[in-house]
Design an enzyme around this catalytic site. Sequence first.
Site, mmCIF file in Angstrom:
data_model
loop_
_atom_site.group_PDB
_atom_site.id
_atom_site.type_symbol
_atom_site.label_atom_id
_atom_site.label_comp_id
_atom_site.label_asym_id
_atom_site.label_seq_id
_atom_site.Cartn_x
_atom_site.Cartn_y
_atom_site.Cartn_z
ATOM 1 N N GLY A 1 -14.582 -24.135 38.087
ATOM 2 C CA GLY A 1 -15.220 -24.926 37.045
ATOM 3 C C GLY A 1 -14.276 -25.992 36.519
ATOM 4 N N GLY B 1 -14.925 -28.489 34.440
ATOM 5 C CA GLY B 1 -15.641 -29.158 33.358
ATOM 6 C C GLY B 1 -14.668 -29.580 32.280
ATOM 7 N N LYS B 2 -15.180 -29.600 31.043
ATOM 8 C CA LYS B 2 -14.362 -30.110 29.937
ATOM 9 C C LYS B 2 -13.050 -29.328 29.808
ATOM 10 C CE LYS B 2 -17.836 -29.829 26.930
ATOM 11 N NZ LYS B 2 -18.982 -29.554 27.831
ATOM 12 N N VAL B 3 -13.130 -27.996 29.903
ATOM 13 C CA VAL B 3 -11.926 -27.172 29.733
ATOM 14 C C VAL B 3 -11.106 -27.125 31.026
ATOM 15 C CG1 VAL B 3 -11.043 -24.894 29.125
ATOM 16 C CG2 VAL B 3 -13.105 -25.738 28.016
ATOM 17 N N GLY B 4 -11.786 -26.872 32.147
ATOM 18 C CA GLY B 4 -11.092 -26.717 33.429
ATOM 19 C C GLY B 4 -10.195 -27.902 33.758
ATOM 20 N N LYS C 1 -23.059 -16.020 13.186
ATOM 21 C CA LYS C 1 -23.655 -16.882 14.205
ATOM 22 C C LYS C 1 -25.106 -17.081 13.781
ATOM 23 C CE LYS C 1 -22.680 -18.457 18.511
ATOM 24 N NZ LYS C 1 -21.419 -18.851 19.147
HETATM 25 N N1 LIG Z 1 -15.436 -26.234 25.490
HETATM 26 C C1 LIG Z 1 -14.891 -25.312 24.711
HETATM 27 O O1 LIG Z 1 -14.209 -25.642 23.734
HETATM 28 C C2 LIG Z 1 -15.070 -23.848 25.018
HETATM 29 C C3 LIG Z 1 -14.591 -22.906 24.073
HETATM 30 C C4 LIG Z 1 -14.703 -21.547 24.380
HETATM 31 C C5 LIG Z 1 -15.321 -21.149 25.549
HETATM 32 N N2 LIG Z 1 -15.799 -22.090 26.436
HETATM 33 C C6 LIG Z 1 -16.425 -21.618 27.664
HETATM 34 O O2 LIG Z 1 -15.688 -22.103 28.775
HETATM 35 C C7 LIG Z 1 -16.571 -22.379 29.867
HETATM 36 C C8 LIG Z 1 -16.403 -23.832 30.292
HETATM 37 O O3 LIG Z 1 -16.676 -24.665 29.189
HETATM 38 P P1 LIG Z 1 -16.729 -26.254 29.332
HETATM 39 O O4 LIG Z 1 -16.831 -26.781 27.943
HETATM 40 O O5 LIG Z 1 -15.633 -26.710 30.213
HETATM 41 O O6 LIG Z 1 -18.133 -26.419 30.056
HETATM 42 P P2 LIG Z 1 -18.596 -27.593 31.055
HETATM 43 O O7 LIG Z 1 -20.067 -27.471 31.122
HETATM 44 O O8 LIG Z 1 -17.980 -28.894 30.645
HETATM 45 O O9 LIG Z 1 -17.926 -27.189 32.453
HETATM 46 C C9 LIG Z 1 -18.357 -26.167 33.271
HETATM 47 C C10 LIG Z 1 -18.117 -26.619 34.711
HETATM 48 O O10 LIG Z 1 -18.411 -25.518 35.581
HETATM 49 C C11 LIG Z 1 -19.119 -26.026 36.691
HETATM 50 N N3 LIG Z 1 -19.885 -24.917 37.302
HETATM 51 C C12 LIG Z 1 -21.072 -24.413 36.941
HETATM 52 N N4 LIG Z 1 -21.433 -23.410 37.755
HETATM 53 C C13 LIG Z 1 -20.428 -23.268 38.650
HETATM 54 C C14 LIG Z 1 -20.222 -22.394 39.744
HETATM 55 N N5 LIG Z 1 -21.118 -21.460 40.074
HETATM 56 N N6 LIG Z 1 -19.068 -22.532 40.457
HETATM 57 C C15 LIG Z 1 -18.159 -23.479 40.123
HETATM 58 N N7 LIG Z 1 -18.317 -24.333 39.095
HETATM 59 C C16 LIG Z 1 -19.438 -24.233 38.364
HETATM 60 C C17 LIG Z 1 -19.967 -27.129 36.134
HETATM 61 O O11 LIG Z 1 -20.389 -28.041 37.151
HETATM 62 C C18 LIG Z 1 -19.003 -27.781 35.149
HETATM 63 O O12 LIG Z 1 -18.221 -28.801 35.749
HETATM 64 C C19 LIG Z 1 -17.977 -22.016 29.355
HETATM 65 O O13 LIG Z 1 -18.262 -20.684 29.715
HETATM 66 C C20 LIG Z 1 -17.833 -22.117 27.858
HETATM 67 O O14 LIG Z 1 -18.758 -21.287 27.194
HETATM 68 C C21 LIG Z 1 -15.671 -23.423 26.195
#
Ligand SMILES: NC(=O)c1ccc[n+]([C@@H]2O[C@H](COP(=O)([O-])OP(=O)(O)OC[C@H]3O[C@@H](n4cnc5c(N)ncnc54)[C@H](O)[C@@H]3O)[C@@H](O)[C@H]2O)c1
Length: 360
Positions: A183, A185-188, A83
């Site tokens: 959450g 977001g992108k993954v959820g 990293k």
């Molecule tokens: N995108 C990836 O490929 C990936 C890979 C491995 C791990 N992750 C982890 O997964 C998690 C989500 O990633 P993502 O890419 O979807 O991120 P993102 O920023 O697109 O989504 C996160 C979502 O969580 C919401 N959020 C923030 N605080 C909150 C709270 N207190 N209560 C409820 N919702 C809340 C945000 O509004 C947002 O919609 C992160 O921790 C990230 O590190 C992501």
Amino acid sequence: MGVFASTDGQESAGHEQIVFCQDKQTGLKAIIGIYSTALGPALGGTRFYPYATEADALHDVLELSRGMAYKNALAGLDLGGGKAVIWGDPEQVKSEALLRAYGRFVESLAGRYYTACDVGTYVADMDIIARETRYVTGRSVEHGGAGDSSILTAWGVFQGMRAAAEHVWGSPTLAGRRVGVAGLGKVGKYLVGHLIDDGASVVATDVNERALDWARQTYPQVDLVADAGALISSDIDVYAPCALGGALNDETVPALRAKIVTGAANNQLAHPGIDKVLADRGVLYTPDYVVNAGGVIQVADEIEGFNFERAKLRATRIFDTTRQILRLADAEGVPPAAAADRLAERRMAEVGRLRTIHLA
Ligand SMILES: NC(=O)c1ccc[n+]([C@@H]2O[C@H](COP(=O)([O-])OP(=O)(O)OC[C@H]3O[C@@H](n4cnc5c(N)ncnc54)[C@H](O)[C@@H]3O)[C@@H](O)[C@H]2O)c1
């Protein structure tokens, strides 16, 4: 802080190489941490962050690079763990010249370390870094990149959740179960789709009104609640933290009604002892770094020339890995997080040792 021996805990013990990089003209101050190359070149993203002190930056790169070695090992990749951190505020100091200076330092490691995106760095930055080094992945689609890694991250989380469901209820499906997703977001968002397709009912929350609107429009059958506190104390079978780290802490765990915790968020355990508290309460926790490896599987695939179907197949294997970890945890009487660490260490030792067989 000891770099060659552990003087302040585990995280600084055992790193292979730590490289400090500086270019005064551009203001670049970066640290590249290589924890292990036992399985292959070290892969891990570059975090661009305004750390308060150099010690904070070093601490972060040591922890994160170690974490990547375990994650890549359990993802079945022929890649070690590394990293990098760039110390500074990306809003203030990020420039083409700084990123290219950084790229030249990555190139100087001659392939011992591959970089990718992390907090504060984006696909467009990787394209700039790539003008100075071959050892960069997570690039734009126009440059052969894999694109949005959250698609396979969500797929992998779903596979881990299926394995946990099999372990607890005897069948690898979420059909008829109630899953709480914190959450959207992108993954959820992708995860909700997989759950609905599998026949689960979903309750969700997000702090962002646009994310909630998306859920109302796309999946009107999803119940929305005010916050994560309301979600975890509701009648759910599975809790999926998909927002920020530290979701499992001394306040949330006692309130949790779910039997399983499987989610995408990194660093879900607020402190190391909390997995024991989960186990004592009869909650099955699938280690975050195991189930959220779909993203790194995707960017790793790019190194070979990206093939979505091949990468998806690899992410699907998160089901088998999670199942193996849960069985090992039972057999050895340890929490799943400890079983996962043991399995990763075993692969690094057993497969890493093969490099001692001399090839003519
Ligand atoms: N995108 C990836 O490929 C990936 C890979 C491995 C791990 N992750 C982890 O997964 C998690 C989500 O990633 P993502 O890419 O979807 O991120 P993102 O920023 O697109 O989504 C996160 C979502 O969580 C919401 N959020 C923030 N605080 C909150 C709270 N207190 N209560 C409820 N919702 C809340 C945000 O509004 C947002 O919609 C992160 O921790 C990230 O590190 C992501």
